[in-house]
Motif scaffolding. Structure first.
Motif, PDB file in Angstrom:
ATOM      1  N   GLY A  90       0.786  -1.225   0.000  1.00  0.00           N
ATOM      2  CA  GLY A  90       0.000   0.000   0.000  1.00  0.00           C
ATOM      3  C   GLY A  90       0.820   1.277   0.000  1.00  0.00           C
ATOM      4  O   GLY A  90       0.294   2.347  -0.273  1.00  0.00           O
ATOM      5  N   LEU A  91       2.115   1.179   0.308  1.00  0.00           N
ATOM      6  CA  LEU A  91       2.974   2.368   0.252  1.00  0.00           C
ATOM      7  C   LEU A  91       3.402   2.571  -1.202  1.00  0.00           C
ATOM      8  O   LEU A  91       4.578   2.531  -1.549  1.00  0.00           O
ATOM      9  N   ASN A  92       2.430   2.794  -2.060  1.00  0.00           N
ATOM     10  CA  ASN A  92       2.669   2.785  -3.500  1.00  0.00           C
ATOM     11  C   ASN A  92       3.256   4.074  -4.062  1.00  0.00           C
ATOM     12  O   ASN A  92       3.296   4.258  -5.273  1.00  0.00           O
ATOM     13  N   SER A  93       3.747   4.953  -3.188  1.00  0.00           N
ATOM     14  CA  SER A  93       4.530   6.117  -3.623  1.00  0.00           C
ATOM     15  C   SER A  93       5.976   6.007  -3.140  1.00  0.00           C
ATOM     16  O   SER A  93       6.768   6.926  -3.296  1.00  0.00           O
ATOM     17  N   LEU A  94       6.300   4.874  -2.547  1.00  0.00           N
ATOM     18  CA  LEU A  94       7.629   4.651  -1.968  1.00  0.00           C
ATOM     19  C   LEU A  94       8.691   4.569  -3.063  1.00  0.00           C
ATOM     20  O   LEU A  94       8.560   3.791  -4.005  1.00  0.00           O
ATOM     21  N   THR A  95       9.728   5.390  -2.929  1.00  0.00           N
ATOM     22  CA  THR A  95      10.844   5.361  -3.879  1.00  0.00           C
ATOM     23  C   THR A  95      12.116   4.821  -3.232  1.00  0.00           C
ATOM     24  O   THR A  95      13.044   4.430  -3.931  1.00  0.00           O
TER      25      THR A  95
END
Length: 173
Positions: free
Chosen positions: A96-101
């Motif tokens: 769910g941390l789908n903006s994690l770079t």
């Protein structure tokens, strides 16, 4: 107030009070995360991660910042908990941390299999999971991390020769 009939009733009531207090603090903490512009989704996931790693809300909130968390536009973009966690496993909810770079869990004493859901973190550019005790096969889903430019999985106990890494390494050059 009425006295409990037995020691079991007393401790049962104390347990209920502690559970209620914990739920109240968690609700208040979630609200604080949202007020600080964390998305509600990322707030829930961060709480789940800290619990999976045996940490508390207070640990997550350490100091003036958010203990290794970087947020942009309300979304968690970086988690750097290198050597800050002592045990646990990476739960599938991490997807769910789908903006994690950037994800750095170097030397955290983590174990178990890597969840295939790591491959759903499409923006991920840096993944550091070295010096843990991960076992099993490296999930083939890591090959789906097309933005990855740095991958470090050394010093774990994988059961395979990490064939997926070769696929990803072609993109790392």
């Amino acid at each position: 107030s009425e006295e409990p009939d037995s020691e079991e009733d007393y401790y049962g009531e104390q347990y209920k009070l502690r559970q209620t207090d914990h739920r109240h603090r968690s609700v208040a903490f979630r609200q604080e995360l949202v007020e600080r512009r964390f998305s509600p989704q990322d707030s829930e996931i961060l709480l789940s991660l800290t619990q999976a790693f045996g940490k508390t809300e207070e640990w997550l909130r350490r100091g003036n910042g958010w203990n290794g968390i970087k947020v942009e536009g309300g979304r968690v973009t970086e988690v750097d908990w290198s050597r800050k966690v002592a045990s646990g496993t990476i739960p599938p909810i991490i997807r769910g941390l789908n903006s994690l770079t950037y994800l750095n869990l170097y030397g955290c004493g983590l174990s178990g299999n890597l969840p295939p859901q790591l491959g759903e973190l499409r923006p991920l550019q840096v993944l550091i999971l070295s010096r843990n005790s991960f076992t099993g096969a490296v999930p083939p889903s890591l090959a789906q991390l097309t933005n990855l430019n740095s991958l470090d999985l050394h010093a774990n106990d994988f059961s395979t020769r990490v064939p997926t890494v070769a696929i990803v390494q072609d993109r790392l050059k």
